[in-house]
Design an enzyme around this catalytic site. Structure first.
Site, short mmCIF file in Angstrom:
data_model
loop_
_atom_site.label_atom_id
_atom_site.label_comp_id
_atom_site.label_asym_id
_atom_site.label_seq_id
_atom_site.Cartn_x
_atom_site.Cartn_y
_atom_site.Cartn_z
N TYR A 198 61.32 54.84 -1.93
CA TYR A 198 60.63 55.92 -1.21
C TYR A 198 60.79 55.72 0.31
CZ TYR A 198 58.89 57.04 -5.85
OH TYR A 198 58.82 57.38 -7.18
N GLN A 208 46.61 53.62 -2.60
CA GLN A 208 48.04 53.41 -2.30
C GLN A 208 48.58 54.60 -1.53
OE1 GLN A 208 51.50 53.83 -4.95
NE2 GLN A 208 52.02 51.70 -4.48
C1 LIG Z 1 53.13 56.59 -15.27
C2 LIG Z 1 53.50 55.63 -14.18
C3 LIG Z 1 53.34 56.01 -12.86
C4 LIG Z 1 53.65 55.12 -11.82
N1 LIG Z 1 53.40 55.48 -10.53
C5 LIG Z 1 53.52 54.56 -9.54
C6 LIG Z 1 53.04 54.83 -8.22
O1 LIG Z 1 52.47 55.90 -7.92
N2 LIG Z 1 53.20 53.87 -7.28
C7 LIG Z 1 53.82 52.67 -7.56
O2 LIG Z 1 53.94 51.83 -6.68
N3 LIG Z 1 54.24 52.39 -8.81
C8 LIG Z 1 54.09 53.27 -9.80
N4 LIG Z 1 54.43 52.94 -11.08
C9 LIG Z 1 54.91 51.57 -11.38
C10 LIG Z 1 53.72 50.69 -11.81
O3 LIG Z 1 52.84 50.45 -10.73
C11 LIG Z 1 54.19 49.32 -12.35
O4 LIG Z 1 54.86 48.62 -11.34
C12 LIG Z 1 55.10 49.47 -13.55
O5 LIG Z 1 54.55 50.36 -14.52
C13 LIG Z 1 55.33 48.10 -14.22
O6 LIG Z 1 54.11 47.58 -14.67
P1 LIG Z 1 53.75 47.62 -16.26
O7 LIG Z 1 54.94 47.03 -16.95
O8 LIG Z 1 52.53 46.76 -16.34
O9 LIG Z 1 53.54 49.04 -16.65
C14 LIG Z 1 54.17 53.84 -12.12
C15 LIG Z 1 54.35 53.47 -13.47
C16 LIG Z 1 54.01 54.34 -14.48
C17 LIG Z 1 54.18 53.89 -15.92
#
Ligand SMILES: Cc1cc2nc3c(=O)[nH]c(=O)nc-3n(C[C@H](O)[C@H](O)[C@H](O)COP(=O)(O)O)c2cc1C
Length: 370
Positions: free
Chosen positions: A179, A107
């Site tokens: 972003y 990514q």
């Molecule tokens: C610790 C953490 C770091 C994340 N970093 C990114 C990232 O670098 N890029 C991104 O697009 N989303 C990032 N996200 C969002 C996740 O990709 C995802 O969309 C979000 O956690 C919802 O999914 P979940 O409910 O399955 O956790 C991050 C989420 C978490 C929890």
């Protein structure tokens, strides 16, 4: 009631798209982990991703990876794809994932207005964004110059080409969550009156330039994904596109520029996007563009998620509801974030109906790369 075989039929069916073949429909969502000292992913990072590859994750998307070493991030220990050391680190990561039987995309991330210069190694460098706006109506910096825009586009293209050369199976452009790329999409943070701001064709131009020039560089068959979100860090209720017609004007240019898959970030996958339809964002993206889409949002995080296995009433957050939407063809892939951060074996447990072994997400999991 969803059964183990329904889940296997839907979540563990292979996916063949024009440019990408995957063993199943589960995607590890990109998650910043900040465990790359010197901005170089090390052996711990490689082992972390390999564990997921060995445990039936169909496609791993990396944490956000900086497209340059100056303005792209202010977050310490975030890896980049710029230096020779970082590229060597990523080579070990992808080799490990492939040896583990998985597939992985990088990514590509530029934090834009969300970079914190104070935490950056280059505090005097300006933060880049469409109009220098983080909080709508309150410009903090100068808008990006034409030269800066051209540099940013070239850096994304170079980063994508580097990822392909290293052996990554695809790249994802981070066009979500306020972003840099998203700062051009959203009219509240893009107040430009030149070719990069104004109507949809102008606000999508920055992303389209990145995609079009990457497509020229990496060839017709290399898979390109873009991650988008309606929600913003400034406002979870915000919507870049307020109607299906606006969404069409947003997504169509991206597809025409050469994107293969649209990754639609939502906080809860079951929430509908527009009145009058139960489709979520990924459902609309696929309906509008005809392209495969990825959904995401709170999969596997609560007890209700697997309650349907026990014959209990289906909750909106349930595996039942996910299977219903995927069986209907709303979207093709489901990204899983925190559940897979917590437990590398999450996908195997879902596949084999080992629901009593599923773990709840705890913030403690963020403290290490397990
Ligand atoms: C610790 C953490 C770091 C994340 N970093 C990114 C990232 O670098 N890029 C991104 O697009 N989303 C990032 N996200 C969002 C996740 O990709 C995802 O969309 C979000 O956690 C919802 O999914 P979940 O409910 O399955 O956790 C991050 C989420 C978490 C929890």
């Amino acid at each position: 009631m969803t059964t183990v075989s329904d889940v296997s039929d839907v979540l563990f069916a292979p996916l063949e798209t024009t440019n990408l073949s995957l063993a199943n429909r589960i995607v590890m969502a990109p998650m910043t982990r900040s465990f790359s000292p010197g901005n170089v992913p090390n052996a711990d990072v490689a082992a972390y991703y390999r564990r997921r590859a060995e445990a039936d994750v169909g496609l791993i998307l990396s944490e956000g990876v900086s497209t340059n070493a100056v303005t792209a991030t202010g977050t310490p220990n975030v890896p980049n794809i710029v230096t020779d050391e970082a590229k060597a680190g990523w080579k070990s990561v992808i080799e490990g994932v492939h040896a583990g039987g998985g597939k992985m995309g990088l990514q590509l991330w530029h934090e834009g207005p969300y970079r914190d210069p104070a935490k950056s190694k280059h505090p005097d460098a300006p933060s880049w964004s469409a109009s220098g706006v983080k909080v709508p109506g309150k410009p903090l910096w100068e808008p990006m110059t034409e030269t800066e825009i051209e540099t940013a586009v070239c850096e994304f293209v170079d980063a994508a080409a580097a990822a392909k050369d290293l052996g990554f199976d695809c790249v994802e452009f981070h066009g979500a969550h306020s972003y840099l790329i998203d700062s051009f999409f959203w009219d509240q943070t893009n107040q430009r009156t030149d070719q990069w701001g104004g109507d949809w064709s102008s606000r999508t131009r920055f992303a389209c330039e990145i995609i079009r020039r990457t497509r020229e560089r990496v060839g017709a068959s290399y898979p390109l994904i873009i991650r988008l979100s309606q929600w913003k860090q400034q406002d979870f209720a915000a919507k870049t596109a307020k109607t299906p017609d606006e969404m069409e004007q947003w997504l169509t240019p991206l597809v025409e520029a050469g994107v293969d898959i649209i990754h639609c970030s939502q906080r809860r996958f079951w929430e509908t996007e527009f009145e009058g339809s139960d489709l979520n964002f990924a459902g609309w993206a696929k309906k509008i563009t005809g392209k495969p889409s990825i959904s995401v949002g709170s999969v596997g995080l609560s007890g209700e998620f697997i309650a349907a296995y026990g014959g209990e009433v289906s909750q909106p957050a349930s595996l039942d509801e996910l299977v219903r939407r995927m069986e209907r063809g709303d979207f093709d892939l489901i990204a899983v974030g925190r559940a897979l951060l917590q437990d590398p074996a999450w996908a195997v447990k879902i596949k084999n109906g080992r629901h009593d072994e599923l773990m709840s997400f705890s913030k403690d999991a963020l403290a290490s790369l397990s």
